[in-house]
Structures are given as C-alpha cells and as structure tokens.
Design a protein around this motif. Structure first.
Motif, mmCIF file in Angstrom:
data_model
loop_
_atom_site.group_PDB
_atom_site.id
_atom_site.type_symbol
_atom_site.label_atom_id
_atom_site.label_comp_id
_atom_site.label_asym_id
_atom_site.label_seq_id
_atom_site.Cartn_x
_atom_site.Cartn_y
_atom_site.Cartn_z
ATOM 1 N N SER A 158 0.830 -1.212 0.000
ATOM 2 C CA SER A 158 0.000 0.000 0.000
ATOM 3 C C SER A 158 0.865 1.262 0.000
ATOM 4 C CB SER A 158 -0.936 0.005 1.215
ATOM 5 O OG SER A 158 -0.189 0.037 2.417
ATOM 6 N N THR A 159 2.180 1.085 -0.064
ATOM 7 C CA THR A 159 3.108 2.216 -0.096
ATOM 8 C C THR A 159 2.886 3.052 -1.358
ATOM 9 O OG1 THR A 159 4.768 0.915 1.101
ATOM 10 C CG2 THR A 159 5.552 2.868 -0.076
ATOM 11 N N SER A 160 2.875 4.355 -1.218
ATOM 12 C CA SER A 160 2.696 5.224 -2.377
ATOM 13 C C SER A 160 3.941 5.163 -3.265
ATOM 14 C CB SER A 160 2.449 6.661 -1.935
ATOM 15 O OG SER A 160 3.569 7.161 -1.216
ATOM 16 N N LEU A 161 3.766 5.458 -4.553
ATOM 17 C CA LEU A 161 4.867 5.358 -5.509
ATOM 18 C C LEU A 161 6.047 6.247 -5.147
ATOM 19 C CD1 LEU A 161 3.005 5.163 -8.943
ATOM 20 C CD2 LEU A 161 4.289 3.353 -7.801
ATOM 21 N N ASP A 162 5.762 7.440 -4.604
ATOM 22 C CA ASP A 162 6.855 8.358 -4.280
ATOM 23 C C ASP A 162 7.651 7.911 -3.054
ATOM 24 O OD1 ASP A 162 4.550 8.945 -2.720
ATOM 25 O OD2 ASP A 162 5.432 10.861 -2.152
ATOM 26 N N GLN A 163 7.113 6.959 -2.293
ATOM 27 C CA GLN A 163 7.828 6.437 -1.125
ATOM 28 C C GLN A 163 8.418 5.043 -1.361
ATOM 29 O OE1 GLN A 163 4.931 6.704 2.080
ATOM 30 N NE2 GLN A 163 5.700 8.722 2.664
ATOM 31 N N TRP A 164 8.050 4.407 -2.468
ATOM 32 C CA TRP A 164 8.537 3.053 -2.764
ATOM 33 C C TRP A 164 10.067 3.071 -2.909
ATOM 34 C CZ3 TRP A 164 6.467 -1.595 -2.388
ATOM 35 C CH2 TRP A 164 7.057 -2.679 -3.048
ATOM 36 N N LEU A 165 10.724 2.106 -2.303
ATOM 37 C CA LEU A 165 12.178 1.994 -2.295
ATOM 38 C C LEU A 165 12.850 3.237 -1.695
ATOM 39 C CD1 LEU A 165 12.986 0.192 -5.692
ATOM 40 C CD2 LEU A 165 13.026 -0.771 -3.380
ATOM 41 N N THR A 166 12.212 3.811 -0.695
ATOM 42 C CA THR A 166 12.816 4.894 0.082
ATOM 43 C C THR A 166 12.760 4.512 1.555
ATOM 44 O OG1 THR A 166 10.799 6.167 0.549
ATOM 45 C CG2 THR A 166 11.880 6.552 -1.591
#
Length: 474
Positions: free
Chosen positions: A64-72
């Motif tokens: 459910s992680t937003s795209l701008d937070q994925w792999l951060t």
C-alpha cells in the motif's frame, strides 16, 4: 484439486504476482488464480467455484506504499517492530515460535493480529509484503550501509537489529498462513518437502604448494610451525614440494577434494565445487590457471565421481557483467574441452560480494541456473528469511527472473580458527546443530559452505566430519 482465488488491490501488480507465485506456487504447491478485487485494503483468498465460501482476509502493508515512497526510507518497517504473542488457535503449529516479530502489519484487536468474523479469518500480519521484503532484499536497495568490501553488513539488516536473523521468518509466516488456510479448508493439500543438506566449496586456492615459489612455501611452513602449531602440516607441505608430478598433487595440503567427496558420499550427499577463472592474481583473487593440468585433473575427478562443478565469480564481478561473462566463458571452455557436462550451472560470488538486484540480474542474463551468495560473511543465519530456494525478483526492473536463489546459511570462515581449540569447535558444531534443527522443522535446506583450503589439518578434517554427520543425522 482445490484451486484458490486470490483477489487483491490494484497496486504493485508485478510485485504481487511474484510473491503469490513464490508462496503459493513454489513454497506451498497450490494452484491459484489471481485477479484485482474490490477491497483496496486487503488480499482476499477463497476457493474457486464456491460462492459465499469462507474467506481468508490478509490486510495490506508494504504494497500500500505510495509510488513516491517506494524503495525509500519511508517505506521501511518502523522499528522497534511490534511483537505478536500467538494465541491458542496456533497451538497445533509447533513450527511457529510463540512470539512473532511483525515486519509489516496492523492489529486486529488490542493484543492480536488474528480475528475470526462470520466464518472468515482476518490476518493483520502482512504476510505477502513482509515475505517480499525479505526475499528480494528490499532494504539493501534502500539502505546505504556497506562494509570494507562494499557488502551490506548483517548489523544493518532488520533481522539482525530485531533479533531474528537466526530464524527463517518467512517460513514462520508461511506456517501461519498455512494454519489459517487449513482451518478454513481442511481438505487442502500442499507440496511435500524433505529436509536436505546442501554442501558447497568455494575453490579460492586449489593448491598451496603447486605453482608456489620456494619462498612462499617456506613462509607457509614457518606459519604451520609457529602460528598454527601444526608440525604434521609443515612436514606434509615440505613433502609435497619435494615430490614430483601426481604425488605432489596428492600431498598438496589444499588438495582436499577427494577427502570432501569421500565424506559426502558416506552420507549420501553431492558436493558442489565452485571454481574461479580469473585472468591473473589480484589483492583479493588468488588466481590459478583453470586450464592448467593439475586443475584439469581435479575437475575430471570431481565429474567422474558425480559431484558438481560450478562458478565462483571473482571479487569485482558483482557489478561487472562483462568481467563475469569472460570468467564464466573461460570456465565453460575448459569444461567443454574436458567433455564435462555441467550445464545448467550455478555458483557463488567471491567474498560474498553481492548487490541487490544487480548481481542477480547479471547472473540471470548469463544464463546461470542458481546463485548461492545470499548469506552474511560473519553471521550465520537467514539473510533472506527462508531455508527454501526460490526464484528471484529484480526490484528495479520489476520483474521475476529465471535465476533461483539458494540461500547460504553457514560459512565455516565465520567461526573457524586456525588452531581451532575445543571451545571453538564446540561453538561451530553447536551452530550447525541449531541450524539443522530449524531447517528440519520446516523440511528445508541447510546450505553449508566449507572451503577446500580450510581442511588442511587433521583437526579441521575431524571437525568437518563431525559437522557433516550432525548436519545429516542431527
């Protein structure tokens, strides 16, 4: 045969398809269909063709992680992790510990990540996202921690920091999932597995006398006497150097290949020997002529006895596809010239140098079958969270690879000392015994690396025989 229907939220479709394939297809051996569902906050599992049947609802976490937070860093698990003390419903699941660290999840009640409602079961433990996190080494892409060899250190891992590196947490999560599914659908049948020991040997130095200068041999002899306190080894080294041809090969202290195969065959095992094929020695690659006569004879003996020959990629290959390709080509050329059939082929990176997901991508594009680098150099345990081999996923390309990862659980160099006193030996034997018990519990694979060059002394040979007997027989 029962077929499951998995209805999932719309986000992270390649990642979901991968983890469903691994968990249901590879690990459990259950047929399933997957499609987008109506619930944006959970994966809903039911039985195909049974409308209104019972459901298993697994709530969202990582996916459910937003795209701008994925792999951060914002997508990493919040520490310290919550702990779930399992209730009586899991009392018939002895494979699962009584307290479970929750990588991703949300409580269903104040005390539990489990609830039963109207015949359905709800799990707040995000099994799919958490397993994906561990198997793909998600955190190693996000975190910048590296040691002196540019490796991700165990101390930077969530498993080490939260105290579950010595637990196959993915297997425990899988058992929770299986218990819930069996509770809903008692007739469900999964894959039958059997515990096995997987032995491999990185051949950094096939010989210690052959190809060495008189000065180098003399220094090693002095080291045998002064540092290693092993006069017998010193005498063997001198005798090897003074002997001609084939006799020198037999006496060379590093030429322990026949001993290793004898031990393996005694226990019904097959050893895998991973050979290097670098152009020339460097600071971290000893280098030896893979096409030399002595090495060719070793390759022939290994093949004739039915053991495996694999690829040991040199120090700088883990980010260099061209270098890895040239080394693999050289090894395969020698095998072809000797009429040794070892394709498909797998192996391991030298110094366990590995970078997510680049090294997997390199190996996959080279056509290698499996990698067995996924272990920490100084800390035995479950870096990927599992004692099962599994197909890998490229986090940056967002695609499943053909390559299979065979997680490495124990390397002798993490605990073995040159003099190897009684206390050292007992710690090592105890570690193998503990890992063996855990892998047996899940009918998994105990993958052990032991270098041929660390079997030079009689005491190390005795220890190795004891370790393999315990790994096989318990």
């Amino acid at each position: 045969m029962t077929e499951l229907l998995i209805e999932h939220p719309l986000t992270c479709e390649p990642e979901r398809k991968y983890i469903y394939d691994v968990i249901f297809g590879e690990f459990l051996g259950i047929s399933y269909q997957a499609r987008p569902g109506a619930d944006p906050d959970a994966t809903v599992i039911s039985v195909c063709g049974e409308p209104g049947a019972k459901r298993l609802v697994v709530h969202e976490g990582l996916f459910s992680t937003s795209l701008d937070q994925w792999l951060t860093g914002d997508s990493l698990p919040r520490q310290p992790l919550s702990k779930w003390v399992l209730q009586d419903v899991f009392s018939d699941s002895p494979k699962v510990s009584s307290e479970i660290p929750v990588i991703y999840g949300q409580r269903m009640t104040e005390e539990s990540y489990y609830a039963e409602r109207d015949g359905d079961i709800e799990l707040g433990l995000d099994i799919f996202g958490s397993a994906f996190f561990m198997l793909t080494r998600y955190e190693e892409v996000v975190k910048n921690d590296r040691d002196e060899h540019d490796r991700f250190p165990a101390t930077a891992s969530l498993a080490y920091q939260e105290g579950f590196l010595e637990r196959p947490i993915v297997n425990e999560y899988l058992e929770i999932l299986w218990t819930c599914m069996k509770r809903l659908w008692p007739g469900l049948r999964g894959k039958q597995r059997q515990y096995r020991v997987v032995l491999s040997h990185d051949v950094d130095q096939p010989f210690s006398v052959i190809g060495s200068s008189p000065m180098h041999v003399a220094r090693n002899v002095m080291g045998d006497i002064i540092r290693r306190k092993d006069v017998t080894l010193a005498i063997q080294r001198i005798a090897a150097y003074a002997s001609p041809g084939a006799k020198r090969e037999r006496l060379d202290p590093n030429a322990t290949f026949d001993f290793i195969m004898d031990v393996s065959e005694k226990h019904g095992l097959c050893s895998a020997f991973y050979f290097m094929s670098v152009d020339k020695p460097s600071k971290f690659d000893d280098g030896y002529p893979i096409g030399g006569g002595h090495t060719r004879r070793v390759l022939q003996r290994i093949a004739s006895r039915g053991h495996e020959i694999g690829f040991h990629a040199s120090y700088n290959t883990f980010r260099d596809p061209a270098l890895a390709r040239s080394e693999l080509r050289r090894l395969c050329e020698v095998l072809d010239e000797e009429h040794i059939a070892q394709k498909p082929i797998g192996g391991r990176q030298h110094y366990l140098r590995w970078e997510a997901p680049l090294t997997w991508r390199i190996w996959d594009e080279l056509g290698l079958t499996y990698d067995s680098t996924m272990g920490f150099p100084y800390d035995p345990g479950f870096r990927a969270g599992t004692c099962y081999e599994y197909p890998v996923f490229d986090l940056l390309a967002r695609t499943k690879r053909r390559l299979v990862e065979r997680p490495l659980l124990f390397m002798e160099g993490s605990m073995l000392t040159e003099n190897c006193d009684y206390a050292d030996a007992q710690r090592l034997v105890g570690c193998i015994g503990k890992l063996g018990v855990i892998c047996r519990r899940f009918d998994g694979e105990l993958s052990v690396l032991w270098h041929n060059s660390n079997l030079r002394s009689a005491r190390h040979k005795r220890l190795y025989e004891q370790v393999i007997a315990i790994a096989v027989n318990g």
